[in-house]
Structures are given as structure tokens and as C-alpha cells.
Write an enzyme that holds these catalytic residues in place. Structure first.
Site, short mmCIF file in Angstrom:
data_model
loop_
_atom_site.label_atom_id
_atom_site.label_comp_id
_atom_site.label_asym_id
_atom_site.label_seq_id
_atom_site.Cartn_x
_atom_site.Cartn_y
_atom_site.Cartn_z
N GLN A 151 0.81 -1.21 0.00
CA GLN A 151 0.00 0.00 0.00
C GLN A 151 0.85 1.27 0.00
OE1 GLN A 151 -2.36 -0.57 3.52
NE2 GLN A 151 -3.46 -2.32 2.68
N GLU B 175 -14.00 3.51 11.36
CA GLU B 175 -14.41 4.54 12.31
C GLU B 175 -14.24 5.95 11.77
OE1 GLU B 175 -13.07 2.13 16.39
OE2 GLU B 175 -12.12 4.05 15.88
N HIS C 249 -0.77 -0.34 5.81
CA HIS C 249 -1.18 0.64 6.81
C HIS C 249 -0.17 1.78 7.00
CE1 HIS C 249 -3.73 -2.80 8.80
NE2 HIS C 249 -4.01 -2.58 7.53
#
Length: 368
Positions: A83, A239, A147
């Protein structure tokens, strides 16, 4: 007026691509602004009506006020692992004087890579970032390609917020001695910002503003200057959080999701001393990019949160109600394939990056 005129000029060439789409607040027009991009990740507007776009493989593109497009030279070498790559781009408020452009990216660190931030000066012709230098890098680095987080936001006082994921190392998000799984606040030169909550605390990284995050890929200020962030959960538990200095957002101790194996995460959904999200999704939508809207160009959307979804190919619209956030609409159109970033333009319209189409689109009332 110059910005508005420039945007109208850019849209004229793509008028045939415009489409009317329905929303609960009425019809809007979705126009393709640019195409042919390879995994676009971040978007930033320039005061002259142009804009900058990053591609994860390491390219930065300048789209000029005249509609021209050129690749910007002088960007850093990036670690295109998993990523990672060239990620966000930030044009600060004083760009007209400073010409500074900030980039976040995955930087090679020994056998791994970590999120880094650097700055250079955009040449007048938009062709080069001069004197680019790295001002911050995550310490210590991590192996693996997951991440990196990596959104950049300029606070009202001119400091920079930087979101960093836990790099797949879950315990790191609860370790104040590591940068992973945190939102940082640094100066324009890369130093820990004055007033940070852990300055002077033994064993704590002084740049940390909040911690306990998994992988925040969206961040923005609201009209009061309050920072908000959106982050990926695991299987469920994405979230939206109101970010407070020194607060612990719980990952991986509390979560509204489960591991991809189906196993339980941590100790449940709540614990003393850990923040609750203002909204969460289960199942996950894989959120990336956040715009908090202001103004009345798009009727009924003032103050709303628009968040891109990489998983379900949509933009989620949330309203503030009763001190929290409620999802009121999902904008699911042919254009919303893997929405990576969402921004509000200076004229009040909404622009978004479709990673799936390799394109940039603009949302505005029909005829605007």
C-alpha cells in the site's frame, strides 16, 4: 473569480462527460475533470485555479490553470511496496508567497519502509519541486506493505497533522515510544509542534497528538478548526473520530470489528480511558478520504461529511446529529469506483478521485 473561471475552463473540455445523478437533496451534475491516471491517491488545489495529483507509483502531476497537464520533477524516490508509495499532497495557505508543497510517502528504511513527509518549492511553470527535503520520517520503520495512513492536514495555526497507520504491527498503536498507529502534529520544518500532549514525557514520541489508531486514510478540519479522521477497521469497525490531543482511540484493545479470521479483537467495544467513534461501519466500507463541507453550493449538504469507499464503490454522506454522526445517504454511481480521496474545491464543489477509473470527478448542482 479567477478560480471559478479556471474551473469552468477545465470543465468545458470535458462537458461531454457530464452526467446528472440523483441525490436525496436533489439532482447534481458529475463531470469528469481528468482521466488517464494510474492509482491516484491525493489531490490539492492551487490558488491560481490549477491543482496537483499524486499517483502511488511515484508521480506528481500538475494540472495548470490553462488546462495543461505535466509531470512534476524533483519528487522523492518512494518505496512502492504494498500500500506504500507516493501518497498525500498538501498546498499550505501561504503557497502564493512560499510556493511550498508537502508530500507524504513511503520511505525505504533498511529492510522496511516508513511513512515520511517532505517539502519542496513548486517552480513557477509547475514543472519541478525544487530543493525537496525530507522533514520527518516514522521511527522506527517496519517491514511489510500495509497501513501507512498518510493524510496531511494544515491546522489553523500552520502546524501539520500527519496520520500514520500501525503498519500491521497492532501493539505499536498503544506504544507511545513508536510513531505507528498515531496522528502526529509537527511544525512546517518537521519538529514536534509546541503544545503537543506528550512533550517532555519520558519514553514518548513528542510528535504524537493522538494514538490507538489502525490505519487513518482520511482527515480534515471542520468549520471550527476541529480535526476529524476516518480509519480502516479490520472486518468491520471502520471509524470516524473527533481527534483530541492526547486521546487514545483504542486499537487494538477495543474495536467494533473482528479479525479477518473471524476471531475477537481485544477486549470488546469499550474501555475506560479510550475514545468511542462518532460513527462506525459494520461491515467495513474501506474508507479513504474525507471532506467536511461548508457553504451552500450543494443545498442540504452544508456541514456534512463525505467519505470515499474503496470496497463498495460509493461516497458515504454523514450528518451531525445529537453530538454524533449518522450516515444518511450512499452516493453510488458509475463514477464512484474505489473512491480514494474527496475534497471540497474553492468554489464549493466537491471533487473526488476514483482509483478504479483513474479519473477525477466534480460534483456540483446541474449547470454550475
Amino acid at each position: 473569480m479567477r478560480i471559478l473561471a479556471t474551473i469552468l475552463f477545465l470543465l468545458a473540455a470535458a462537458a461531454a462527460q457530464a452526467a446528472v445523478r440523483q441525490t436525496e437533496a436533489g439532482p447534481v451534475e458529475v463531470t469528469e475533470v481528468a482521466s488517464g491516471l494510474d492509482t491516484p491517491w491525493g489531490l490539492a488545489f492551487l490558488p491560481d485555479g490549477g491543482f496537483l495529483v499524486t499517483e502511488r507509483d511515484g508521480r506528481l502531476w500538475h494540472f495548470g490553470a490553462d488546462g495543461g497537464r505535466q509531470q512534476v520533477r524533483g519528487v522523492p524516490k518512494v518505496a512502492t511496496t504494498g500500500q506504500g508509495g507516493l501518497l498525500d499532497v498538501l498546498v499550505p495557505r501561504d503557497f502564493a508567497q512560499s510556493r511550498q508543497v508537502y508530500l507524504s510517502y513511503a520511505h525505504r528504511q533498511g529492510g522496511g519502509a516508513g511513512t515520511a513527509v517532505g517539502v519542496g518549492r513548486l517552480s513557477r511553470d509547475g514543472r519541478r519541486l525544487a530543493e525537496f527535503r525530507r522533514i520527518f520520517e516514522m521511527a522506527p520503520g517496519s517491514r511489510g506493505g500495509r497501513h501507512f495512513g498518510s493524510r496531511l492536514v494544515e491546522a489553523r495555526d500552520g502546524t501539520l497533522f500527519v496520520t500514520i497507520g500501525e503498519r500491521g504491527d497492532r501493539p505499536a498503536a498503544q506504544d507511545l515510544g513508536r510513531s505507528q498507529g498515531s496522528i502526529l502534529r509537527i511544525t512546517r520544518g518537521g519538529a514536534p509542534a509546541p503544545g503537543n500532549p506528550f512533550l517532555g514525557q519520558p519514553g514518548a514520541r513528542p510528535e504524537i497528538w493522538s494514538y490507538g489508531h489502525r490505519n487513518p486514510q482520511g482527515a480534515a478540519l471542520d468549520g471550527a478548526g476541529q480535526l476529524w479522521a476516518v480509519e480502516h477497521g479490520a472486518q468491520g469497525g471502520d471509524e470516524v473520530n473527533r481527534i483530541r490531543a492526547g486521546a487514545n482511540y483504542g486499537w487494538p484493545v477495543i474495536s467494533y470489528g473482528r479479525h479477518y479470521s473471524g476471531g475477537k479483537i481485544g477486549e470488546g467495544t469499550a474501555q475506560d480511558g479510550m475514545e468511542q467513534p462518532q460513527h462506525y461501519w459494520d461491515p467495513s466500507i474501506a474508507p479513504s478520504g474525507l471532506a467536511i463541507l461548508s457553504g451552500n453550493l450543494l443545498p442540504g449538504w452544508d456541514g456534512d461529511f463525505l467519505i470515499g469507499s474503496l470496497k463498495f464503490d460509493l461516497i458515504s454522506r454523514l450528518e451531525q446529529r445529537g453530538g454524533g454522526l449518522v450516515e444518511v445517504e450512499r452516493l453510488t454511481w458509475p463514477e464512484t469506483e474505489r473512491v480514494r480521496d474527496v475534497r471540497q474545491a474553492p468554489d464549493g464543489s466537491v471533487w473526488f478521485l476514483s482509483e478504479g477509473h483513474g479519473a477525477i470527478y466534480r460534483i456540483a448542482p446541474a449547470g454550475r
